[in-house]
Every structure is written in structure tokens, then in C-alpha cells.
Design an enzyme around this catalytic site. Structure first.
Site, PDB file in Angstrom:
ATOM      1  N   GLU A  40      69.708  30.873  38.905  1.00 47.63           N
ATOM      2  CA  GLU A  40      68.287  30.503  38.847  1.00 47.63           C
ATOM      3  C   GLU A  40      67.821  30.559  37.381  1.00 47.63           C
ATOM      4  O   GLU A  40      68.261  31.435  36.629  1.00 47.63           O
ATOM      5  CB  GLU A  40      67.512  31.534  39.683  1.00 47.63           C
ATOM      6  CG  GLU A  40      66.009  31.408  39.705  1.00 47.63           C
ATOM      7  CD  GLU A  40      65.354  32.587  40.476  1.00 47.63           C
ATOM      8  OE1 GLU A  40      66.046  33.609  40.747  1.00 47.63           O
ATOM      9  OE2 GLU A  40      64.161  32.471  40.800  1.00 47.63           O
ATOM     10  N   LYS A 111      61.457  26.354  44.881  1.00 38.99           N
ATOM     11  CA  LYS A 111      61.489  27.673  45.538  1.00 38.99           C
ATOM     12  C   LYS A 111      60.226  27.927  46.357  1.00 38.99           C
ATOM     13  O   LYS A 111      59.104  27.864  45.824  1.00 38.99           O
ATOM     14  CB  LYS A 111      61.653  28.755  44.469  1.00 38.99           C
ATOM     15  CG  LYS A 111      61.856  30.164  45.001  1.00 38.99           C
ATOM     16  CD  LYS A 111      62.095  31.131  43.828  1.00 38.99           C
ATOM     17  CE  LYS A 111      62.462  32.528  44.279  1.00 38.99           C
ATOM     18  NZ  LYS A 111      62.737  33.422  43.116  1.00 38.99           N
ATOM     19  N   CYS A 144      67.257  32.372  45.201  1.00 42.03           N
ATOM     20  CA  CYS A 144      67.109  33.824  45.120  1.00 42.03           C
ATOM     21  C   CYS A 144      66.331  34.426  46.295  1.00 42.03           C
ATOM     22  O   CYS A 144      66.829  34.471  47.406  1.00 42.03           O
ATOM     23  CB  CYS A 144      66.494  34.198  43.773  1.00 42.03           C
ATOM     24  SG  CYS A 144      66.903  35.890  43.289  1.00 42.03           S
TER      25      CYS A 144
HETATM   26  C1  ACM Z   1      64.178  36.566  42.526  1.00 39.98           C
HETATM   27  O1  ACM Z   1      63.768  35.876  43.456  1.00 39.98           O
HETATM   28  N1  ACM Z   1      64.452  36.041  41.348  1.00 39.98           N
HETATM   29  C2  ACM Z   1      64.405  38.004  42.709  1.00 39.98           C
END
Ligand code: ACM
Length: 268
Positions: A40, A111, A144
């Protein structure tokens, strides 16, 4: 099919250097891979001080430096590559990832579940949880902290995903083991690419836990990186193994779901 992760420790704000380094590691250690997942926010690092600062690192996709880097690397390696980056779209900024195919076509996922202060830096993602086609199979993209919401992997698996591609910047310790459950309960593969190292900015400090991994549909860890340092892990898999959804001979992963008892699942 050969799938893998590339784990490294980007330096905050040094996009050109970070991309150059990623390219070098991939060319040296990931030749022959079909699907390679990178972390990420790999070009920029993670710990922004404000939305304004994050916006200043935002880039168009297509049309930005990460897209140009990916297009070249995917063509050179003859592989599909997934990377997380800050995506600017007008005045909006997303914590996104892109999958680039060797033919130069790409897909972007934004995300959905922002972690901690990401809520100050980014807008909430607006792309649906729908698998994308690459390398002759169906790939589910999540980023993530999306792992913490089991519906994400479930909806992607219901949509036909065989492999979850999961760019990460993990700081909490639970994800590597928890992803084994995500894989087992959905009978899918997962490639989690995490970063390592730490960032100290604005009086705050984040340490990233490494342990990038490839997990099979039976929950078995097929490759796992150490907590520190650069690592590339590549595993030969058969995505068809993710089509066998019956762990017992008498169960049907789809039909046995008691959706008649799931009433509250979609309550706001
Ligand atoms: C995250 O979502 N970077 C912990």
C-alpha cells in the site's frame, strides 16, 4: 500460475527513488512471476501530516508517475502487478491500488475502510467489491485494513475471486494470521504485500510489521516474509484449487449459507 509479494521499506516522500528501487528489486528477484503484489502507498510512504500534504502527493491514474512505472514494469516482466498509491481525482483523494496487466490495461480499487488518521487524509473509496480479470483468472482487490471487515473478502469470493491481492501497510499484529481465516472461510488464495521499517513524522511514529505472505484456500501459509527487510516470495499455485468450495464432501459453501438468518448484516 506464479504469484508473489514484494516487501520493502519506502522512504517517505521520495517517490522517484522508491519506484526506482521497487523496479530494481522486481527485475532482480521476481522474473517469471505472473501476479506480483506490492505494498500500500508504496511510492510515497504512509505517515502524512495533513490532507494538504497527502493531496500534494496525489497522482492521476492513468496519467501519473506510478502508472508510467507500472506500465513499463508489467510489460517487461510479462506479469500483472498490483501497487497501492495516493490517487487524485479532482479535489478527491483516495488510498487506491491499481492492477496493471502486461498489455497496458489496468483496473483501480479505492480503499473502502480507512484506518485511523487516514480518515483525515483520504476520501472513502467508492469502487465496488468486484473481482477483476487478469492472468486468466479472477482477482479480488482489497487494501490493508479492509481485511478487518470480513464482508469484503466474502463479497469478492461470491463474485468469483480466486485470488485476493492485498497491498498493505500493517501496523497491528493480527492480520497475517487472520488472513488465513479469510482464505479458509472463502476457499480462496491471498497475497498480502506489506512494508517494513518505520516512519517518524510530526512527533508520531509508526512501525510496520512485514510478514508479507501467500496463503492457500485451506488456510495454509505457502510463503511468509520476515518482519524486517526486503523480501520477495513467489509460489506456484493453481487458481482452480479455489473453485473447490466443499471442505467435507457434504457441504456447499454457497448453498449452506443461512442467509435467511442474516437479517442484521446490512443494517446501518
Ligand atoms: C492500514 O490500513 N494501513 C493499517
Amino acid at each position: 500460475m506464479r504469484v508473489g509479494y514484494l516487501q520493502f521499506d519506502p522512504v517517505f516522500g521520495r517517490r522517484e527513488e522508491n519506484l526506482e528501487r521497487l523496479g530494481r528489486i522486481a527485475r532482480e528477484r521476481a522474473r517469471g512471476v505472473n501476479l506480483l503484489v506490492l505494498p500500500e502507498l508504496a511510492p510515497t510512504g504512509y505517515l502524512f501530516l495533513s490532507r494538504e500534504e497527502a493531496l500534494s502527493y496525489g497522482e492521476l491514474f492513468p496519467g501519473g508517475p506510478t502508472e508510467r512505472f507500472l506500465e513499463r514494469l508489467a510489460r517487461e516482466l510479462g506479469a500483472s502487478i498490483v501497487i497501492g498509491f495516493a490517487e487524485r481525482s479532482g479535489e478527491r483523494l483516495f488510498n487506491s491500488c491499481a492492477l496493471m496487466r502486461p498489455d497496458g490495461s489496468s483496473s483501480v480499487y479505492r480503499k473502502a475502510h480507512l484506518f485511523l488518521d487516514e480518515k483525515d487524509w483520504f476520501d472513502q473509496g467508492d469502487t465496488p467489491f468486484e473481482p477483476v480479470r487478469a492472468e486468466g483468472t479472477d482477482i479480488g482487490l482489497l487494501i490493508c485494513f479492509d481485511w478487518y471487515f470480513p464482508e469484503v473478502a466474502r463479497v469478492l469470493a461470491i463474485g468469483g475471486a480466486k485470488i485476493l491481492a492485498h497491498p498493505s501497510n500493517l501496523v497491528l499484529p493480527h492480520c497475517p494470521e487472520a488472513m488465513r481465516t479469510r482464505c479458509l472461510e472463502n476457499r480462496v488464495f491471498a497475497v498480502t504485500a506489506n512494508r517494513t521499517g518505520s516512519e517518524n513524522r510530526g512527533g508520531r511514529s509508526f512501525s510496520f510489521i512485514g510478514q508479507s505472505q501467500v496463503v492457500g484456500p485451506d488456510g495454509k501459509v505457502l510463503a511468509r516474509a520476515p518482519s524486517n527487510g526486503v523480501d520477495v516470495g513467489i509460489v506456484e499455485i493453481d487458481p482452480a484449487d479455489a473453485e473447490r468450495k466443499d471442505p467435507t464432501g457434504r457441504n456447499d459453501w454457497m448453498k449452506d449459507r443461512r442467509t435467511d438468518l442474516f437479517g442484521k448484516l446490512l443494517d446501518r
